[in-house]
Design a protein around this motif. Sequence first.
Motif, PDB file in Angstrom:
ATOM      1  N   SER A 165       0.831  -1.195   0.000  1.00  0.00           N
ATOM      2  CA  SER A 165       0.000   0.000   0.000  1.00  0.00           C
ATOM      3  C   SER A 165       0.869   1.250   0.000  1.00  0.00           C
ATOM      4  O   SER A 165       2.017   1.242   0.441  1.00  0.00           O
ATOM      5  CB  SER A 165      -0.911   0.020   1.227  1.00  0.00           C
ATOM      6  OG  SER A 165      -0.160   0.281   2.393  1.00  0.00           O
ATOM      7  N   ALA A 166       0.278   2.347  -0.502  1.00  0.00           N
ATOM      8  CA  ALA A 166       0.989   3.626  -0.507  1.00  0.00           C
ATOM      9  C   ALA A 166       1.376   4.027   0.912  1.00  0.00           C
ATOM     10  O   ALA A 166       2.448   4.563   1.149  1.00  0.00           O
ATOM     11  CB  ALA A 166       0.107   4.694  -1.146  1.00  0.00           C
ATOM     12  N   ALA A 167       0.478   3.770   1.866  1.00  0.00           N
ATOM     13  CA  ALA A 167       0.764   4.129   3.256  1.00  0.00           C
ATOM     14  C   ALA A 167       1.977   3.362   3.775  1.00  0.00           C
ATOM     15  O   ALA A 167       2.845   3.921   4.447  1.00  0.00           O
ATOM     16  CB  ALA A 167      -0.453   3.855   4.132  1.00  0.00           C
ATOM     17  N   ARG A 168       2.054   2.065   3.457  1.00  0.00           N
ATOM     18  CA  ARG A 168       3.167   1.254   3.950  1.00  0.00           C
ATOM     19  C   ARG A 168       4.494   1.756   3.400  1.00  0.00           C
ATOM     20  O   ARG A 168       5.500   1.798   4.112  1.00  0.00           O
ATOM     21  CB  ARG A 168       2.943  -0.215   3.566  1.00  0.00           C
ATOM     22  CG  ARG A 168       4.007  -1.147   4.114  1.00  0.00           C
ATOM     23  CD  ARG A 168       3.797  -2.567   3.615  1.00  0.00           C
ATOM     24  NE  ARG A 168       2.590  -3.173   4.159  1.00  0.00           N
ATOM     25  CZ  ARG A 168       2.192  -4.410   3.880  1.00  0.00           C
ATOM     26  NH1 ARG A 168       2.899  -5.151   3.035  1.00  0.00           N
ATOM     27  NH2 ARG A 168       1.095  -4.891   4.415  1.00  0.00           N
ATOM     28  N   ILE A 169       4.520   2.135   2.123  1.00  0.00           N
ATOM     29  CA  ILE A 169       5.752   2.642   1.518  1.00  0.00           C
ATOM     30  C   ILE A 169       6.169   3.944   2.186  1.00  0.00           C
ATOM     31  O   ILE A 169       7.346   4.154   2.508  1.00  0.00           O
ATOM     32  CB  ILE A 169       5.558   2.851   0.004  1.00  0.00           C
ATOM     33  CG1 ILE A 169       5.356   1.504  -0.683  1.00  0.00           C
ATOM     34  CG2 ILE A 169       6.761   3.577  -0.601  1.00  0.00           C
ATOM     35  CD1 ILE A 169       4.936   1.620  -2.130  1.00  0.00           C
ATOM     36  N   GLN A 170       5.215   4.836   2.437  1.00  0.00           N
ATOM     37  CA  GLN A 170       5.538   6.111   3.075  1.00  0.00           C
ATOM     38  C   GLN A 170       6.064   5.899   4.483  1.00  0.00           C
ATOM     39  O   GLN A 170       7.019   6.544   4.910  1.00  0.00           O
ATOM     40  CB  GLN A 170       4.299   6.998   3.102  1.00  0.00           C
ATOM     41  CG  GLN A 170       3.839   7.445   1.721  1.00  0.00           C
ATOM     42  CD  GLN A 170       2.509   8.141   1.790  1.00  0.00           C
ATOM     43  OE1 GLN A 170       2.440   9.306   2.193  1.00  0.00           O
ATOM     44  NE2 GLN A 170       1.448   7.456   1.420  1.00  0.00           N
ATOM     45  N   ILE A 171       5.444   4.987   5.227  1.00  0.00           N
ATOM     46  CA  ILE A 171       5.895   4.707   6.597  1.00  0.00           C
ATOM     47  C   ILE A 171       7.311   4.129   6.568  1.00  0.00           C
ATOM     48  O   ILE A 171       8.195   4.550   7.323  1.00  0.00           O
ATOM     49  CB  ILE A 171       4.925   3.741   7.302  1.00  0.00           C
ATOM     50  CG1 ILE A 171       3.592   4.441   7.577  1.00  0.00           C
ATOM     51  CG2 ILE A 171       5.527   3.214   8.611  1.00  0.00           C
ATOM     52  CD1 ILE A 171       2.468   3.504   7.981  1.00  0.00           C
ATOM     53  N   GLY A 172       7.548   3.158   5.693  1.00  0.00           N
ATOM     54  CA  GLY A 172       8.858   2.517   5.625  1.00  0.00           C
ATOM     55  C   GLY A 172       9.965   3.483   5.247  1.00  0.00           C
ATOM     56  O   GLY A 172      11.028   3.502   5.881  1.00  0.00           O
ATOM     57  N   ASP A 193       1.550  11.993  12.819  1.00  0.00           N
ATOM     58  CA  ASP A 193       1.288  11.765  11.396  1.00  0.00           C
ATOM     59  C   ASP A 193       1.499  10.301  11.016  1.00  0.00           C
ATOM     60  O   ASP A 193       0.649   9.689  10.366  1.00  0.00           O
ATOM     61  CB  ASP A 193       2.204  12.663  10.570  1.00  0.00           C
ATOM     62  CG  ASP A 193       1.980  12.492   9.077  1.00  0.00           C
ATOM     63  OD1 ASP A 193       0.882  12.838   8.609  1.00  0.00           O
ATOM     64  OD2 ASP A 193       2.898  12.011   8.387  1.00  0.00           O
ATOM     65  N   LEU A 194       2.622   9.703  11.427  1.00  0.00           N
ATOM     66  CA  LEU A 194       2.891   8.317  11.050  1.00  0.00           C
ATOM     67  C   LEU A 194       1.955   7.339  11.755  1.00  0.00           C
ATOM     68  O   LEU A 194       1.534   6.343  11.165  1.00  0.00           O
ATOM     69  CB  LEU A 194       4.345   7.954  11.354  1.00  0.00           C
ATOM     70  CG  LEU A 194       5.407   8.446  10.373  1.00  0.00           C
ATOM     71  CD1 LEU A 194       6.732   7.728  10.626  1.00  0.00           C
ATOM     72  CD2 LEU A 194       4.991   8.244   8.937  1.00  0.00           C
ATOM     73  N   LEU A 195       1.623   7.613  13.016  1.00  0.00           N
ATOM     74  CA  LEU A 195       0.682   6.739  13.715  1.00  0.00           C
ATOM     75  C   LEU A 195      -0.699   6.794  13.072  1.00  0.00           C
ATOM     76  O   LEU A 195      -1.383   5.777  12.936  1.00  0.00           O
ATOM     77  CB  LEU A 195       0.612   7.123  15.197  1.00  0.00           C
ATOM     78  CG  LEU A 195       1.878   6.794  16.008  1.00  0.00           C
ATOM     79  CD1 LEU A 195       1.807   7.431  17.398  1.00  0.00           C
ATOM     80  CD2 LEU A 195       2.069   5.279  16.132  1.00  0.00           C
ATOM     81  N   ALA A 196      -1.104   8.001  12.643  1.00  0.00           N
ATOM     82  CA  ALA A 196      -2.388   8.140  11.953  1.00  0.00           C
ATOM     83  C   ALA A 196      -2.347   7.400  10.621  1.00  0.00           C
ATOM     84  O   ALA A 196      -3.301   6.707  10.253  1.00  0.00           O
ATOM     85  CB  ALA A 196      -2.710   9.617  11.731  1.00  0.00           C
ATOM     86  N   LEU A 197      -1.236   7.540   9.906  1.00  0.00           N
ATOM     87  CA  LEU A 197      -1.115   6.869   8.619  1.00  0.00           C
ATOM     88  C   LEU A 197      -1.111   5.355   8.793  1.00  0.00           C
ATOM     89  O   LEU A 197      -1.691   4.619   7.983  1.00  0.00           O
ATOM     90  CB  LEU A 197       0.167   7.327   7.925  1.00  0.00           C
ATOM     91  CG  LEU A 197       0.349   6.887   6.475  1.00  0.00           C
ATOM     92  CD1 LEU A 197      -0.731   7.493   5.575  1.00  0.00           C
ATOM     93  CD2 LEU A 197       1.730   7.286   5.971  1.00  0.00           C
TER      94      LEU A 197
END
Length: 282
Positions: free
Chosen positions: A7-14, A73-77
């Motif tokens: 997912s886009a979210a997973r890539i941004q978090i990583g 931000d990251l916890l929300a994402l």
Amino acid sequence: MTSPHRSAARIQIGTTLRRLREDAKLPRDLACEALGCTITKIGNIENARSGVKHAELEKLLTLYGADEPTRDDLLALNSEAHRRRPKSKIGGQIAPWLRRILDVEAIAVEAIFSSPDLIPAVLQTPDYARALMANVGLAGEVLEKNLELRLGRRVLLTEREVPLRLWAVIAEPVLWAGIGGPQVMREQIAHLLAMTELDNVNLQVMPRGAGVHPLIGTTLTLFRLPGDLPSLISVDTPFGDHFADSPDQVERTSRWFDFTRAKALGLEESRELLARVMEDIR
């Protein structure tokens, strides 16, 4: 073998976790100790091969010394990635969503950009960028911090070991927008001309009267990421960028971009138009 969808979210978090760890100058071993896991798991999280549990994310953010806006931000994402309702408090001098965009951009091998209104951030001059930021109410130290961050993106085209490949289509009215005044626009267009001398930068202008095309009215960037990471689409809105990574959306956007650049002026014709506009701006 096709790699699992990420997912886009997973890539941004990583990508952001990796940047935070490297900024803190911490080896992956310490992250392993914090989570009680293998170094492979940390690598998988940073490369978006696997997600991260909420409690694990909190431990890593604490270990890396993340500030409160970034934590929120990251916890929300991450909640969003796990399909829970996100809650966040966005604050600080740099919006955390912008930090995430930069983290994705920093690892991208190619960026494909189209806009009816803007010059790509990586091609903006300091005065042009400053005028844009002042127009949305940024001032003082906040403006300077955001400006420093935006100008730092330009090195991706010139100073990275493998420079970012950029293909951009901008509408002709962008060149006549008068952002910052005539002198600022002349300097900005001169910079565009200089950057198009680079092998990794292609810029086309959509001329007035070109008619309808698939990306009309939309500012977006399609990021091609390294390895088996999927491509990401970033759509620019007044409230921040929104990412999408559906294979269907990526394929459709890529096709739309092909149609759009086919309607635009060619590379050399675009350079000739840039030169004429620069001379005509008074």
